[in-house]
Design a protein around this motif. Structure first.
Motif, short mmCIF file in Angstrom:
data_model
loop_
_atom_site.label_atom_id
_atom_site.label_comp_id
_atom_site.label_asym_id
_atom_site.label_seq_id
_atom_site.Cartn_x
_atom_site.Cartn_y
_atom_site.Cartn_z
N CYS A 1 37.53 -31.18 62.38
CA CYS A 1 36.91 -30.02 61.77
C CYS A 1 35.53 -30.41 61.27
O CYS A 1 35.39 -31.41 60.56
N ARG B 1 36.50 -18.39 50.65
CA ARG B 1 37.16 -19.69 50.61
C ARG B 1 36.43 -20.69 51.50
O ARG B 1 36.26 -21.86 51.17
N ASN B 2 35.96 -20.21 52.67
CA ASN B 2 35.23 -21.10 53.58
C ASN B 2 33.87 -21.49 53.00
O ASN B 2 33.46 -22.65 53.07
N ALA C 1 33.61 -24.36 50.52
CA ALA C 1 33.94 -25.70 50.98
C ALA C 1 32.75 -26.63 50.70
O ALA C 1 31.68 -26.19 50.29
N SER D 1 47.04 -23.95 54.05
CA SER D 1 45.94 -23.08 54.50
C SER D 1 44.59 -23.74 54.21
O SER D 1 43.82 -23.29 53.34
N ASN D 2 44.30 -24.78 54.94
CA ASN D 2 43.02 -25.48 54.79
C ASN D 2 42.68 -26.17 56.11
O ASN D 2 43.45 -26.07 57.08
N ALA D 3 41.54 -26.84 56.13
CA ALA D 3 41.10 -27.48 57.36
C ALA D 3 42.08 -28.53 57.84
O ALA D 3 42.38 -28.63 59.04
N GLU D 4 42.61 -29.32 56.91
CA GLU D 4 43.54 -30.38 57.29
C GLU D 4 44.80 -29.79 57.93
O GLU D 4 45.32 -30.30 58.92
N LEU E 1 42.75 -19.15 59.83
CA LEU E 1 43.32 -18.77 58.54
C LEU E 1 43.68 -17.28 58.50
O LEU E 1 44.69 -16.89 57.90
#
Length: 240
Positions: free
Chosen positions: A18, A54-55, A58, A94-97, A127
């Protein structure tokens, strides 16, 4: 369930990463490249505002993008894995990982994620898809079919079509066009069959059990490798 559905797709041997979209390598002249207008549309309301916010909060304010580390691919038998993919999808953080981990295990949600340049998808899109399926799942768990009556058209994304396979005996199989469709089909069959679902005692992966799943109702592990690993660990602990 694996005998009723056939679904395989490409996975990337080196996994995915990501990164901010501006840092993703691409062919500048490729007609499939996202245009500035498309990026602006993504920022300006095509996806839910809470996901955009949310994005943008980051570490890097640029739109984050999930893409393969390298192009080496392999074919993965998703339907034959015996896992409850839709449950693992909604249960993933609910995240990049979480998005990278799920994609490494099951692949991209849509064929166009593979066809476009740069190859991959925006995290905010993943997401949004997860939230859509998670909301339906939570409503179903809260009140059953009555609570998801308005959501039933979403299951039609699975495109319930099939093909008759001729061998010693004729067998009718369903072949969803994408992982996204496959998960809706899997979700629908779970509701229809009231299949039991639990997490593997060793790795935590969700899997179905009971009638039609090739697993006993008392099954504790998603695969033989997890059962063997658990028994080896218990044996080592008992010997100490």
């Amino acid at each position: 369930m694996s005998e009723l559905i056939e679904f395989s797709q490409l996975g990337y041997k080196a996994g995915c990463a990501c990164a901010p979209y501006k840092d993703i390598p691409r062919e500048p002249r490729d007609v499939l490249q996202f245009s500035k207008d498309e990026l602006d549309n993504l920022k300006n309301g095509v996806v839910p505002a809470d996901i955009v916010i949310r994005n943008l909060t980051a570490k890097d304010p640029d739109l984050l993008y999930i893409t393969p580390r390298r192009e080496a691919v392999e074919t993965r038998d998703i339907a034959g894995s015996g896992l409850c993919v839709f449950r693992n999808f909604v249960d993933t953080p609910s995240n990049a990982e979480g998005a990278v981990r799920f994609t490494d295990a099951y692949g991209f949600l849509h064929p166009e994620d593979i066809d476009r340049t740069p190859r991959g998808f925006f995290l905010i899109q993943w997401l949004a898809h997860q939230k859509e399926m998670r909301d339906v799942d939570e409503r179903y768990k809260e009140g059953g079919m009555d609570f998801i009556a308005d959501d039933l058209p979403k299951f039609q994304q699975a495109k319930f079509s099939g093909q008759l396979i001729l061998g010693k005996t004729g067998q009718f199989v369903l072949r969803p066009p994408s992982l996204w469709a496959y998960m809706w089909l899997e979700f629908g069959l779970h509701i229809s069959n009231q299949t039991g679902i639990r997490q593997c005692d060793w790795c935590g992966t969700w899997f179905p059990y009971g009638t039609g799943t090739n697993r006993r109702s008392k099954a504790k592990f998603c695969a033989d490798k997890c059962r063997k690993a658990s028994h080896a660990y218990a044996k080592k602990q008992n010997s100490n």
